[in-house]
Design a protein around this motif. Structure first.
Motif, mmCIF file in Angstrom:
data_model
loop_
_atom_site.group_PDB
_atom_site.id
_atom_site.type_symbol
_atom_site.label_atom_id
_atom_site.label_comp_id
_atom_site.label_asym_id
_atom_site.label_seq_id
_atom_site.Cartn_x
_atom_site.Cartn_y
_atom_site.Cartn_z
ATOM 1 N N THR A 90 40.282 24.853 28.783
ATOM 2 C CA THR A 90 41.562 24.899 28.868
ATOM 3 C C THR A 90 41.884 24.691 30.587
ATOM 4 O O THR A 90 40.801 25.230 31.233
ATOM 5 N N SER A 91 42.843 23.833 30.918
ATOM 6 C CA SER A 91 42.814 23.814 32.544
ATOM 7 C C SER A 91 43.749 24.703 32.842
ATOM 8 O O SER A 91 44.007 25.017 34.320
ATOM 9 N N GLY A 113 40.652 31.176 39.655
ATOM 10 C CA GLY A 113 41.933 30.460 39.295
ATOM 11 C C GLY A 113 42.290 30.628 38.068
ATOM 12 O O GLY A 113 42.555 29.907 37.212
ATOM 13 N N LEU A 114 42.525 32.025 37.711
ATOM 14 C CA LEU A 114 43.162 32.497 36.434
ATOM 15 C C LEU A 114 44.559 33.048 36.572
ATOM 16 O O LEU A 114 44.788 33.740 37.738
ATOM 17 N N GLU A 115 45.226 33.008 35.652
ATOM 18 C CA GLU A 115 46.554 33.618 35.614
ATOM 19 C C GLU A 115 46.166 35.106 35.060
ATOM 20 O O GLU A 115 45.593 35.200 33.930
ATOM 21 N N ASP A 137 47.380 30.072 23.304
ATOM 22 C CA ASP A 137 46.413 29.264 23.428
ATOM 23 C C ASP A 137 45.592 29.332 24.558
ATOM 24 O O ASP A 137 44.273 28.831 24.390
ATOM 25 N N ASP A 138 45.950 29.579 25.691
ATOM 26 C CA ASP A 138 45.248 29.451 26.944
ATOM 27 C C ASP A 138 44.769 30.610 27.518
ATOM 28 O O ASP A 138 44.145 30.830 28.554
ATOM 29 N N ALA A 167 42.706 35.688 18.969
ATOM 30 C CA ALA A 167 43.202 34.541 19.796
ATOM 31 C C ALA A 167 41.991 33.410 20.151
ATOM 32 O O ALA A 167 41.929 32.675 20.997
ATOM 33 N N GLY A 168 40.644 33.782 19.636
ATOM 34 C CA GLY A 168 39.731 33.071 19.959
ATOM 35 C C GLY A 168 39.055 33.246 21.330
ATOM 36 O O GLY A 168 38.644 32.424 22.105
#
Ligand SMILES: Cc1ncc(COP(=O)(O)O)c(C=O)c1O
Length: 352
Positions: A90-91, A113-115, A137-138, A167-168
């Motif tokens: 995921t971007s 660079g993660l939220e 999904d992200d 959520a995988g």
């Protein structure tokens, strides 16, 4: 050269580190000039590190653990999220965690660079319904804390692992501080209790190793491989650690402490520090201070601001939660006598 003397631990009530076990000190000194970051050159310390990881695996019920001795819990948390990010597709990756996560997760989010999405708590513990609402999904990792920094609370790890699975995403458990206490409680928190992928567990906290000795564990080599970079000038092929040159002293100290204390010494330590925390909580309650019950050996209580400052002023190393409660971490160096002497000063300085 000026010779400074390190401070002693007699009035330190705020730290998650403690006096190392004497054998850890000795072992650390012997391995000061070794670097487990170059395992093909420093083979002995590299072997010792594998033994540390194997024993940490026993502590957390993981039969074939992958992992390494980090510089501390912060590095282990950063690396766990880096595994999740490197494997994800995921971007706009995000990580879902309870609001009680250690501030190292903010560093991790910034570096990687993660939220970081934090969910409100329920009685200082993760509220998994609120966490579920933040997952999409992200989401690449869902985090639980097994022994929170401020209140020593243990999140419902099996439910958090189930959320991650659905959520995988990867499930990371931060047991940096609680990991050496929890094996002797009936909490569900480890790799056998839930589908946990990675865990932080620090020998330099309740493990009685010398600093620096944190721990990152992963369920499989495949997970750790997500961190590997090629190492052209070394004889080893790749490196999964964040730092390059690392402390052989930390690794050897961890091995020595684990040898000396796992499991019986840690069991005795766990019983004694929990008894101290329960005693302190009862004494504070009896004096009328509101107290957060110590699920693990960490006591938070509301005392007047001026009293807090006065106690710091006479040398007590105490700290505050974000809500300004007094926070006392009942580490192994904090004896019943120390706590009694602290209470005597509290009685003297609280004029309200
Ligand atoms: C739960 C938890 N995780 C991570 C950390 C960070 O560990 P370190 O200071 O060793 O980097 C701490 C520190 O107290 C902690 O309590």
């Amino acid at each position: 050269m000026q010779r400074a003397t390190p401070q002693d631990f007699s009035r330190v009530l705020s730290s998650m580190c403690t006096e190392p076990h004497p054998v850890a000190r000795t072992a650390a000194e012997r391995f000061l000039a070794t670097n487990p970051g170059d395992p093909a050159t420093y083979e002995t310390v590299a072997d010792i590190e594998r033994e540390v990881v194997a024993t940490l695996g026993e502590l957390v019920d993981l039969s074939e653990p992958a992992g390494y001795v980090t510089s501390g819990g912060s590095e282990a948390n950063i690396q766990a999220l880096r595994i999740a990010r490197n494997r994800a597709d995921t971007s706009e990756p995000n990580v879902v965690a309870p609001a009680s996560v250690h501030f190292s997760f903010r560093k991790a989010a910034g570096v990687l660079g993660l939220e970081l999405r934090t969910a409100p708590l329920d009685d200082h513990r993760a509220n998994t319904t609120a966490m579920a609402e933040l997952i999409d999904d992200d989401t690449i990792a869902v985090v639980g804390v097994a022994g929170s920094t401020e209140y020593g609370r243990v999140d419902p790890i099996p439910t958090i692992a189930a959320l991650a699975d659905e959520a995988g995403a990867l499930c990371h458990v931060d047991a940096a501080w609680g990991g050496f206490q929890l094996p002797f409680t009936d909490h569900e928190w480890n790799f056998a209790d839930a589908r946990v992928d990675t865990m932080t567990i620090d020998p330099h906290k309740l493990g009685r190793a010398v600093v620096p000795a944190g721990g990152l564990l992963a369920r499989s080599d495949e997970l750790l491989d997500a961190l590997a970079v090629a190492t052209p000038y070394l004889e080893s092929r790749s490196q999964a650690t964040l730092t390059g040159t690392r402390s052989g002293a930390g690794v050897a100290g961890a091995r020595a402490a684990l040898d000396a204390l796992w499991p019986d010494g840690y069991r005795e330590q766990a019983a004694s520090i929990q008894a101290n925390a329960d005693w302190l909580a009862a004494e504070l309650k009896a004096r009328g201070y509101p107290v957060v019950d110590p699920e693990l050996p960490l006591v938070a209580a509301e005392i007047p601001e001026e009293t807090f400052e006065a106690l710091r002023g006479i040398g007590w190393r105490i700290s505050r939660t974000a809500s300004d409660e007094l926070r006392v971490v009942c580490m192994p160096h904090v004896t019943r006598e120390t706590l009694a002497s602290f209470l005597a000063d509290l009685d003297e300085y609280d004029n309200t």
